[in-house]
Design a protein around this motif. Structure first.
Motif, PDB file in Angstrom:
ATOM      1  N   GLN B 197      30.688  49.880  49.313  1.00 31.68           N
ATOM      2  CA  GLN B 197      30.337  48.682  48.541  1.00 31.68           C
ATOM      3  C   GLN B 197      29.640  47.692  49.460  1.00 31.68           C
ATOM      4  OE1 GLN B 197      31.176  49.763  45.391  1.00 31.68           O
ATOM      5  NE2 GLN B 197      32.093  47.814  44.901  1.00 31.68           N
ATOM      6  N   ASN B 204      31.869  34.947  48.642  1.00 27.71           N
ATOM      7  CA  ASN B 204      32.611  34.935  47.382  1.00 27.71           C
ATOM      8  C   ASN B 204      32.705  36.333  46.773  1.00 27.71           C
ATOM      9  OD1 ASN B 204      33.962  33.723  45.225  1.00 27.71           O
ATOM     10  ND2 ASN B 204      32.067  33.426  44.087  1.00 27.71           N
ATOM     11  N   GLN B 205      31.594  37.070  46.810  1.00 29.69           N
ATOM     12  CA  GLN B 205      31.617  38.439  46.282  1.00 29.69           C
ATOM     13  C   GLN B 205      32.502  39.337  47.136  1.00 29.69           C
ATOM     14  OE1 GLN B 205      28.143  40.665  45.085  1.00 29.69           O
ATOM     15  NE2 GLN B 205      27.094  38.792  44.491  1.00 29.69           N
ATOM     16  N   MET B 207      35.094  38.474  48.651  1.00 29.64           N
ATOM     17  CA  MET B 207      36.465  38.124  48.294  1.00 29.64           C
ATOM     18  C   MET B 207      36.887  38.850  47.008  1.00 29.64           C
ATOM     19  SD  MET B 207      37.503  34.228  48.980  1.00 29.64           S
ATOM     20  CE  MET B 207      36.568  33.543  47.652  1.00 29.64           C
ATOM     21  N   SER B 208      36.014  38.804  45.981  1.00 28.63           N
ATOM     22  CA  SER B 208      36.332  39.467  44.709  1.00 28.63           C
ATOM     23  C   SER B 208      36.518  40.962  44.902  1.00 28.63           C
ATOM     24  CB  SER B 208      35.208  39.255  43.693  1.00 28.63           C
ATOM     25  OG  SER B 208      34.966  37.910  43.520  1.00 28.63           O
ATOM     26  N   ILE B 209      35.589  41.583  45.618  1.00 26.21           N
ATOM     27  CA  ILE B 209      35.664  43.034  45.806  1.00 26.21           C
ATOM     28  C   ILE B 209      36.972  43.389  46.515  1.00 26.21           C
ATOM     29  CG2 ILE B 209      34.619  45.023  46.974  1.00 26.21           C
ATOM     30  CD1 ILE B 209      31.892  43.599  46.616  1.00 26.21           C
ATOM     31  N   THR B 211      39.812  41.722  46.678  1.00 29.00           N
ATOM     32  CA  THR B 211      40.967  41.528  45.799  1.00 29.00           C
ATOM     33  C   THR B 211      41.152  42.745  44.900  1.00 29.00           C
ATOM     34  OG1 THR B 211      40.350  39.219  45.780  1.00 29.00           O
ATOM     35  CG2 THR B 211      42.009  39.885  44.221  1.00 29.00           C
ATOM     36  N   ASP B 212      40.029  43.226  44.331  1.00 39.65           N
ATOM     37  CA  ASP B 212      40.091  44.377  43.429  1.00 39.65           C
ATOM     38  C   ASP B 212      40.503  45.641  44.178  1.00 39.65           C
ATOM     39  OD1 ASP B 212      39.250  42.617  41.562  1.00 39.65           O
ATOM     40  OD2 ASP B 212      37.172  43.298  41.500  1.00 39.65           O
ATOM     41  N   VAL B 213      39.944  45.828  45.362  1.00 30.08           N
ATOM     42  CA  VAL B 213      40.264  47.025  46.143  1.00 30.08           C
ATOM     43  C   VAL B 213      41.748  47.043  46.508  1.00 30.08           C
ATOM     44  CG1 VAL B 213      39.888  48.140  48.374  1.00 30.08           C
ATOM     45  CG2 VAL B 213      37.941  47.362  47.045  1.00 30.08           C
ATOM     46  N   ALA B 215      44.149  45.666  44.841  1.00 30.41           N
ATOM     47  CA  ALA B 215      44.929  45.940  43.631  1.00 30.41           C
ATOM     48  C   ALA B 215      44.925  47.434  43.302  1.00 30.41           C
ATOM     49  CB  ALA B 215      44.365  45.147  42.463  1.00 30.41           C
ATOM     50  N   ALA B 216      43.765  48.059  43.500  1.00 33.65           N
ATOM     51  CA  ALA B 216      43.640  49.474  43.141  1.00 33.65           C
ATOM     52  C   ALA B 216      44.282  50.389  44.180  1.00 33.65           C
ATOM     53  CB  ALA B 216      42.174  49.833  42.958  1.00 33.65           C
ATOM     54  N   GLU B 240      45.168  35.672  50.925  1.00 34.27           N
ATOM     55  CA  GLU B 240      45.596  35.152  49.619  1.00 34.27           C
ATOM     56  C   GLU B 240      46.531  36.116  48.901  1.00 34.27           C
ATOM     57  OE1 GLU B 240      42.441  34.059  47.018  1.00 34.27           O
ATOM     58  OE2 GLU B 240      42.067  32.176  48.064  1.00 34.27           O
ATOM     59  N   ALA B 241      46.213  37.418  49.025  1.00 32.97           N
ATOM     60  CA  ALA B 241      47.011  38.420  48.318  1.00 32.97           C
ATOM     61  C   ALA B 241      48.365  38.630  49.003  1.00 32.97           C
ATOM     62  CB  ALA B 241      46.240  39.732  48.241  1.00 32.97           C
TER      63      ALA B 241
END
Lengths: 337, 320
Positions: B197, B204-205, B207-209, B211-213, B215-216, B240-241
């Motif tokens: 990726q 910012n992007q 960070m989003s990626i 967070t998702d990774v 979680a998965a 943060e997580a």
């Protein structure tokens, strides 16, 4: 003339349910697919982080919706995100100002940008697309000058405890829910009220539908559009400050291309690029369609390149639907007339 | 009296002659304009490269023109900058190519015009340059992998987040990282080795990626961000997580140093940006003054900084 406005308002009310329902169905459909493919998707934690990531885009999309509804556009919003983040970070790092003051100055900078955009697009009569393309560069350049081209870290602030206090705005949690989510919910309620229940809201739709007939029916077109820009760039400024708070640093490169994220979200949510159509709830849903899609694709390990292709196709489809709808409406107006 | 006035007039003449010689010598050196073309006007890394380039220009008494694209995606703009430098009669050009293919034609034009060309940070997929001054990015990626793997005990799943698509430097870092894990760490795996990726150089992007990774993949033990934007977003999201994932990063700025000190980031691979800028302009000057330099790549070196060694003077200097 007031008949025209009444007809527009009535038509708006009638289509509202169908228009809201479409994006809702889309988002539910996407969610169902991801729930099947990824166990991590349908968890409360994932929805909270998803909402957290989306909040910047939601706030931008809500502001941009106002400008789009007024029949104009704002390509400088992404630069405003970067500029305002840098400005508020500098206020803390270099001047040691208290967090709330720095936040207000950051948002105020956004409002000022909105005033400039609004004046250029109305008083000077420039095409909004071109005027805000110009200010996109001006605002980005100013951000770079102020930040001297690099990140302005609030961690360097001389006031102890300031980074921690600032972080609450972007990454803090109340009852387990990230603060930016509360911010966009409250702003969404306020803006929805303003757009549906106030004179300004009614004027906004009238100006966007047909500025000439709005002017003839006694609406101050210039002041209405300027106000739309004030809201839009004020919101963009707030988004920038929130992003800076989360990172504890104002990035001069923050927000590049975000104006398009915001415009796309609005359009997907049923805001018309032709003006006069759309709701705040639509903008929020539109931003979430994009966010849910990104989140789900990331969870499934889909590469960035395929994500670009998929989002691009969705945007083309959404704009196509908008164009069809406008054409249908024009045909109807002609038939009615 | 006569003696005094004669001596005085001779002195005056001498000073004037010396002054003229010095002035003409200086003018000759100053006439030589070296063009420095960077990658990103808004990155602290590239500002440090630029500063090194300026210093070399001062040391060798040449005039330096700095041209910088607004971001690493402005490849077209950079091609135009190279053409501008050729047309302006550059004595030599020091270029940090944004793309390994897109800049080939521009570099060929430079060589065709007989202008010496040094490259900074990245090379192009042709030999149309004189000397390239860059970090051995593959080795730095591999060293990051080794440090990270050792730290987590040589077991578990890893994730690589890239900054921007098509950047040769970033690709090499990722490759080095992935190959090191494949070759020497049998109990470890880079889960996205086949589909990297990228965050489009947007914190910012990133960070989003991340967070998702996270979680998965709750079983992730380590993540690698291949430049300052990628690893800043990555580290912020990990923190943060509340995740225990070990973060390895690349490059440095105030935020990254703070996160290294607080333990959010485990390691940062530090390049020698100042050295790159300095050497590239020095090389350009030497070539322009007729000196022969061997064609090829000069490694400017790298250091892996961790919380343990970050106070050592030479590491501290690189952290900035």
């Amino acid at each position: 003339m007031s008949g025209t406005i009444e007809r527009i308002m009535k038509g708006f009310g009638r289509n509202k349910f169908a228009k809201m329902f479409g994006p809702f169905l889309v988002i539910i459909g996407i969610c169902m697919i991801f729930t099947v493919t990824t166990p991590a998707f349908p968890t409360a934690k994932n929805f909270l982080t998803l909402g957290h990531s989306a909040s910047i885009y939601v706030i931008l999309a809500m502001g941009l919706s106002c400008v789009l509804i007024s029949g104009a556009t704002d390509l400088s919003a992404g630069s405003v995100v970067g500029l305002c983040g840098v400005v508020s970070a500098i206020m803390m790092r270099d001047y040691g100002l208290p967090v709330p003051v720095a936040v207000v100055i950051g948002v105020g900078m956004g409002v000022l940008c909105g005033l400039i955009n609004g004046l250029l697009a109305t008083k000077l009569g420039l095409v909004p697309f071109i005027a805000t393309l110009g200010t996109q560069w001006v605002f980005r350049g100013l951000g770079n000058i102020l930040g001297q081209g690099s990140a302005v870290s609030v961690r360097d602030s001389i006031v102890p405890g300031q980074p921690e206090a600032f972080y609450l705005l972007g990454g803090g949690r109340i009852l387990g829910v990230p603060v930016p989510i509360y911010i966009f919910l409250v702003l969404g309620l306020i803006l929805s009220f303003v757009l549906t229940k106030t004179v300004f809201g009614r004027d906004l739709y009238a100006v966007g539908s047909n500025s000439e007939s709005a002017r003839l029916s006694g609406i101050n077109v210039v002041s209405t559009q300027i106000k739309a820009y004030l809201i839009c760039d004020g919101m963009a400024g707030l988004a920038g400050v929130i992003l800076a708070a989360r990172l504890l640093s104002g990035q001069t490169s923050a927000g590049v291309g975000y104006e398009f994220e915001g415009i796309f979200a609005s359009v997907i949510g049923g805001v018309s690029l032709a003006g006069g159509e759309g709701t705040i709830l639509g903008a929020i849903i539109g931003a979430f369609v994009v966010a849910v899609l990104r989140n789900g694709l990331n969870l499934n390990g889909v590469s960035s390149f395929w994500q670009q292709v998929i989002l691009g196709i969705i945007i083309i489809f959404a704009v196509y639907l908008d164009v069809k709808r406008v054409a249908r409406q024009n045909a109807k107006t002609v038939a009615d007339g | 009296m006569k003696l005094v006035s004669r001596t005085l007039s001779m002195l005056v003449v001498l000073i004037m002659v010396l002054g003229m010689v010095a002035a003409s010598a200086m003018a000759e050196a100053k006439d030589m304009t070296v063009y420095y073309i960077g990658k990103d006007a808004n990155s602290s890394f590239w500002q440090t490269v630029n500063a090194g380039a300026q210093k070399a220009a001062e040391d060798y008494g040449v005039k330096l023109e700095s041209l910088n694209p607004q971001s690493e995606s402005e490849i077209e703009a950079q091609v135009t900058m190279v053409e501008t430098a050729i047309n302006a009669g550059a004595a030599a050009i020091a270029l940090a190519p944004l793309d390994t293919n897109a800049l080939i034609t521009a570099c060929q034009e430079v060589k065709a015009a007989g202008i010496p060309l040094t490259l900074i940070d990245s090379v192009i997929k042709s030999e149309d340059y004189d000397v390239a001054y860059k970090t051995d990015n593959k080795a730095a990626g591999a060293a990051s992998a080794k440090a990270l793997a050792t730290k987590v005990g040589g077991k578990g799943k890893l994730y690589v987040l890239s900054a921007v698509a098509g950047s040769e430097s970033c690709n090499l870092r990722d490759q080095g990282f992935i190959e090191e894990i494949k070759a020497n760490w049998p109990d470890m795996e880079v889960i996205n080795a086949d589909s990297i990726q990228n965050c489009n150089n947007d914190v910012n992007q990133a960070m989003s990626i991340t967070t998702d990774v996270l979680a998965a993949n709750p079983d992730l033990v380590g993540m690698f961000g291949d430049n300052n934007y990628a690893c800043k977003g990555l580290a912020t999201a990990v923190k943060e997580a509340g995740s225990t994932v070990t973060v390895a990063g690349f490059d440095s700025d105030t935020d990254l140093v703070a996160m290294l000190a607080e333990g959010t980031i485990f390691s940062l691979a530090l390049q020698q940006p100042y050295m790159m800028g300095y050497k590239a302009v020095e090389g350009a000057y030497k070539l322009a003054s007729g000196e022969k330099l061997e064609h090829g790549i000069m490694d400017t070196g790298f250091t892996i900084a961790t919380k343990e060694n970050m106070e050592e003077p030479d590491v501290k200097a690189l952290l900035g």
